[in-house]
Design an enzyme around this catalytic site. Structure first.
Site, short mmCIF file in Angstrom:
data_model
loop_
_atom_site.label_atom_id
_atom_site.label_comp_id
_atom_site.label_asym_id
_atom_site.label_seq_id
_atom_site.Cartn_x
_atom_site.Cartn_y
_atom_site.Cartn_z
N TYR A 109 0.85 -1.19 0.00
CA TYR A 109 0.00 0.00 0.00
C TYR A 109 0.88 1.24 0.00
O TYR A 109 1.86 1.33 0.75
CB TYR A 109 -0.90 0.02 1.24
CG TYR A 109 -1.71 1.30 1.36
CD1 TYR A 109 -2.99 1.38 0.83
CD2 TYR A 109 -1.20 2.42 2.01
CE1 TYR A 109 -3.73 2.55 0.94
CE2 TYR A 109 -1.92 3.60 2.11
CZ TYR A 109 -3.19 3.65 1.57
OH TYR A 109 -3.91 4.82 1.67
N GLU A 196 -4.08 7.32 -3.58
CA GLU A 196 -3.98 6.01 -2.94
C GLU A 196 -3.72 4.94 -3.98
O GLU A 196 -4.57 4.70 -4.85
CB GLU A 196 -5.29 5.72 -2.19
CG GLU A 196 -5.28 4.47 -1.35
CD GLU A 196 -6.57 4.30 -0.58
OE1 GLU A 196 -6.52 4.29 0.67
OE2 GLU A 196 -7.64 4.21 -1.22
#
Length: 389
Positions: A109, A196
């Site tokens: 991530y 993101e």
């Protein structure tokens, strides 16, 4: 403002960040053509809607043949995808992204957000990619790594190396640093609020690719971000919110029964809190701004009343730049022109408040005048239980 995944990936690609080969399509025939162009033995079909949780809801599928690809695409386009972010009504899928599938060795991530507390961009990284990052932060916070960026220097190489090492990419520092620096430049160049990449993957060939991307931009900066503003998809937004923005109103739909018309974002938030405190539920956030004319107030009434759940309207104005008599004229005009059938609670304070109250009292309308915010919220909340749904 949100954009679609395929649009976010085009932005990443323009900054040199590797993304899978693919193209957005609107039909099964176009999907097959894209698959033939990009090659490969398997392809991923991804619904393009402004909502998370697509994979769990059936919005991400893998096809291993062209007939299967066409079947998946045809079935996905035109369906309403229901995820935890869309609500039960779902989101209509009008396009899909077709990409060549890759073999994944590791999912990570990488994200960037404007942190309100530090008032700086914060880079967030985790070795746990492909899952709900909020859940990871809640259950295993030690697996979330952050670096706060000094705006005077920008994101520095040592910060990137520190994050890369923390998430297990110490052996691939050069490409990871390049991706992080490029993402930061894209973030700041485009006035983003959120970027993101989840997941950022390492393939079995050792490549590092942004497999998915979500980006959100500051609405207040769109005037100088023409290229970003052109990516806005009005079909993905509440029509009332789109209409409100065209009238210079800041409107966000909620799920309550008290329609709010307020001047100033802070006062609007306080009004919503007061309604909740007294047992009511706000139906919207609506800020008419500092220079509200009677026409603007009338437009605000019309937009609020488009919500069938609204059972009472609360107007809360503290006039500084505004004038209470202008607001009062707008209230009277809107109530008569729109034939408003729900109760209206009005609290006025500030510039020309006596003149404003006189206009309301002389209007012949059954308006409910409140002395202050607490009184207004109490009366509005009580009316939601008295008025039949």
């Amino acid at each position: 403002m949100n954009i679609h995944e395929y649009q976010a990936k085009e932005l990443l690609r323009s900054y040199g960040i590797p993304v899978p080969k693919g193209e957005v399509v609107y039909s099964d025939k176009a999907a097959a053509r894209v698959a033939e162009d990009i090659g490969g033995q398997a392809w991923v079909v991804k619904a393009q809607v402004h909502a998370g949780g697509r994979g769990k809801a059936g919005g991400v599928k893998i096809a291993t043949s062209l007939p299967q690809l066409r079947e998946i695409t045809d079935r996905m386009i035109g369906q309403r995808l229901v995820t935890f972010q869309t609500g039960p009504e779902g989101a209509l899928v009008q396009r899909v992204l077709v990409e060549r599938a890759c073999r994944i060795e590791k999912e990570l991530y990488l994200g960037m957000v404007v942190d309100r507390q530090s008032q700086r961009v914060t880079v967030i990284a985790s070795a746990d990619g492909g899952v709900d990052i909020e859940e990871v932060a809640r259950e295993t916070p030690e697996r979330i790594h952050k670096e706060v960026v000094d705006p005077a220097t920008g994101l520095l190489d040592f910060q990137c190396r520190k994050l890369a090492t923390a998430i297990g990419l110490g052996g691939r520092l050069s490409p990871v640093v390049k991706i992080m620096r490029a993402l930061y430049k894209c973030f700041t160049d485009k006035d983003a609020l959120l970027a993101e990449i989840n997941p950022l993957v390492v393939t079995d060939d050792g490549d590092i690719i942004a497999l998915d991307c979500k980006m959100t931009f500051d609405d207040n900066s769109l005037f100088r971000q023409g290229g970003v503003a052109e990516l806005r998809d009005f079909d993905e937004e509440d029509p009332k919110e789109v209409e409100a923005s065209g009238h210079g109103l800041n409107y966000i739909a909620l799920d309550g029964q008290v329609g709010c018309i307020v001047n100033g974002a802070g006062l609007a938030m306080a009004t919503m809190d007061a309604i909740t405190l007294h047992g009511g539920r706000p139906a919207n956030f609506l800020d008419v701004g500092g220079g509200a004319s009677p026409e603007k107030v009338a437009n605000a009434f019309r937009i609020v009343l488009e919500d069938p759940n609204v059972r009472v309207i609360l107007v809360n104005i503290f006039a500084g730049i505004n004038r209470c008599d202008w607001i009062a004229e707008g209230i009277v005009r809107a109530t008569k022109d729109l034939d408003v059938q729900v109760p209206i609670v009005v609290r006025l304070a500030g510039t020309r408040v006596d003149e404003g109250r006189e206009i309301l009292n002389d209007s012949g309308l059954s308006l409910i005048i409140a002395d202050d915010l607490d009184d207004a919220a109490t009366k509005a909340a009580a009316l939601t239980t008295e008025v039949p749904a």
